[in-house]
Scaffold this active site. Structure first.
Site, short mmCIF file in Angstrom:
data_model
loop_
_atom_site.label_atom_id
_atom_site.label_comp_id
_atom_site.label_asym_id
_atom_site.label_seq_id
_atom_site.Cartn_x
_atom_site.Cartn_y
_atom_site.Cartn_z
CB THR A 108 10.29 -1.11 -6.12
OG1 THR A 108 9.98 -2.49 -5.82
CG2 THR A 108 11.79 -0.89 -5.99
CG ASP A 109 4.31 -3.11 -4.85
OD1 ASP A 109 3.79 -2.45 -5.76
OD2 ASP A 109 3.76 -4.12 -4.36
CG LEU A 110 5.15 3.50 -0.42
CD1 LEU A 110 4.90 2.58 0.76
CD2 LEU A 110 6.11 4.62 -0.02
CG ASN B 259 1.57 -2.79 -0.79
OD1 ASN B 259 0.77 -3.64 -0.40
ND2 ASN B 259 2.44 -3.04 -1.76
#
Length: 330
Positions: free
Chosen positions: A219-221, A225
């Site tokens: 969910t934090d791509l 990152n």
């Protein structure tokens, strides 16, 4: 007893982490909760000891000539392993999203993601392969970065394991928060009521579906990152924040990051929809579904900003409204 060099904590890292408060226990089943859930300031006092223990546990040597790295919750220290090969030691503040980081990295096993070399989950301490820290997707064109993010979403996609918490739980919270915001004159004044009503309708429709929690989703791509792996030469994801959910939920961070590029575009909405199209094509996702999921995530982000207050929250709110307008236009 072997003595290890003291690691001087960066001032900015200390400032950020000092504000952290334990939260989110409801997001994970009891078997994945930690006994020790300290606030950030308490954890920072324990951090030097945690680093020293990890260095001793894995017989690591700090590469003092290289800079420390850090994020919102973790300190990353360049090290050498006993055989002399490079790695990084990641020591993180214990919070629910970090509880399963070792499990997801093992599930990916280096395919599209940083390799996990060793782990001590009770301390949120991990030994990882060394990637090129200076080379992330912010060093590439918007087109290339969007294509890479889409390809990585496809590579990382797999059936959701039982230890990943359900995205449906977040959707239920968001539906409740959206209804409360519609009834709150202050929130409705800061965030357009028509957007709240649209998000509420989307959340209700989504909750009525079945089978939405079947895939493992990073969910934090986003651009910061994803780092370069020099051998064999490929982009890989780091810092996994995962749920069992709908892969379309993962698109939004790639739109609100590299925001300066969006603002510099001739037409912000067209620029964001261009990114969306490239990511969906690379990932094999449905464009309309990705638009709906992005509207929901940006509504969530806006409501968080309203609760938080302050200058930074005002910027987040402005960004959220701009992205939602673009998605509604497309």
């Amino acid at each position: 007893m072997t003595s290890y060099p003291a690691v001087l904590l960066p001032d900015e890292f200390v400032r950020i982490v000092s504000r952290h408060q334990p939260d989110g226990e409801h997001l994970h089943p009891p078997q994945h909760r930690r006994v020790w859930r300290p606030d950030g300031a308490t954890w920072l006092r324990a951090l030097p000891g945690l680093v020293e223990q990890a260095l001793g546990r894995w017989h690591l040597e700090v590469e003092e000539s290289l800079p420390l790295r850090w994020g919102f919750t973790a300190l990353v220290i360049p090290v050498r392993r006993p055989e002399g090969d490079p790695g990084v030691l990641k020591v993180g503040w214990p919070h629910p999203e970090a509880d399963v980081e070792h499990l997801v990295l093992r599930a990916w096993n280096g395919h599209g993601a940083v390799r996990l070399l060793a782990a001590e989950p009770t301390d949120t301490t991990y030994l990882l392969e060394r990637l090129e820290a200076e080379r992330d997707l912010r060093t590439t064109s918007v087109q290339e970065s969007s294509e890479v993010l889409g390809q990585l979403l496809r590579t990382l996609d797999r059936p959701a394991p039982p230890w990943a918490h359900s995205l449906t739980e977040e959707w239920q919270v968001l539906a409740d928060e959206t209804a409360a915001a519609i009834a709150d004159p202050t929130a409705a004044h800061r965030f357009p009521r028509r957007m709240l009503q649209h998000a509420q309708a989307l959340a209700r429709d989504t909750l009525a579906e079945t089978g939405s929690d079947r895939r493992l989703v990073h969910t934090d791509l986003h651009h910061g990152n994803v780092l370069w792996r020099p051998d064999p030469g490929e982009w890989v994801a780091i810092d996994p924040k995962v749920v069992a959910g709908d892969p379309h939920w993962a698109v939004a961070p790639a739109l609100w990051n590299r925001w300066e590029d969006a603002l510099a575009a001739h037409d912000l909405g067209t620029h964001l929809l261009f990114r969306l199209d490239l990511i969906c094509e690379g990932a094999g996702l449905d464009r309309d579904r990705a638009r709906d999921m992005t509207i929901l995530r940006l509504t969530q982000k806006a409501l968080w900003a309203i609760r938080r207050g302050g200058v930074e929250s005002g910027d987040d709110l402005t960004t959220a409204i701009a992205v939602i307008k673009a998605m509604q236009r497309g």
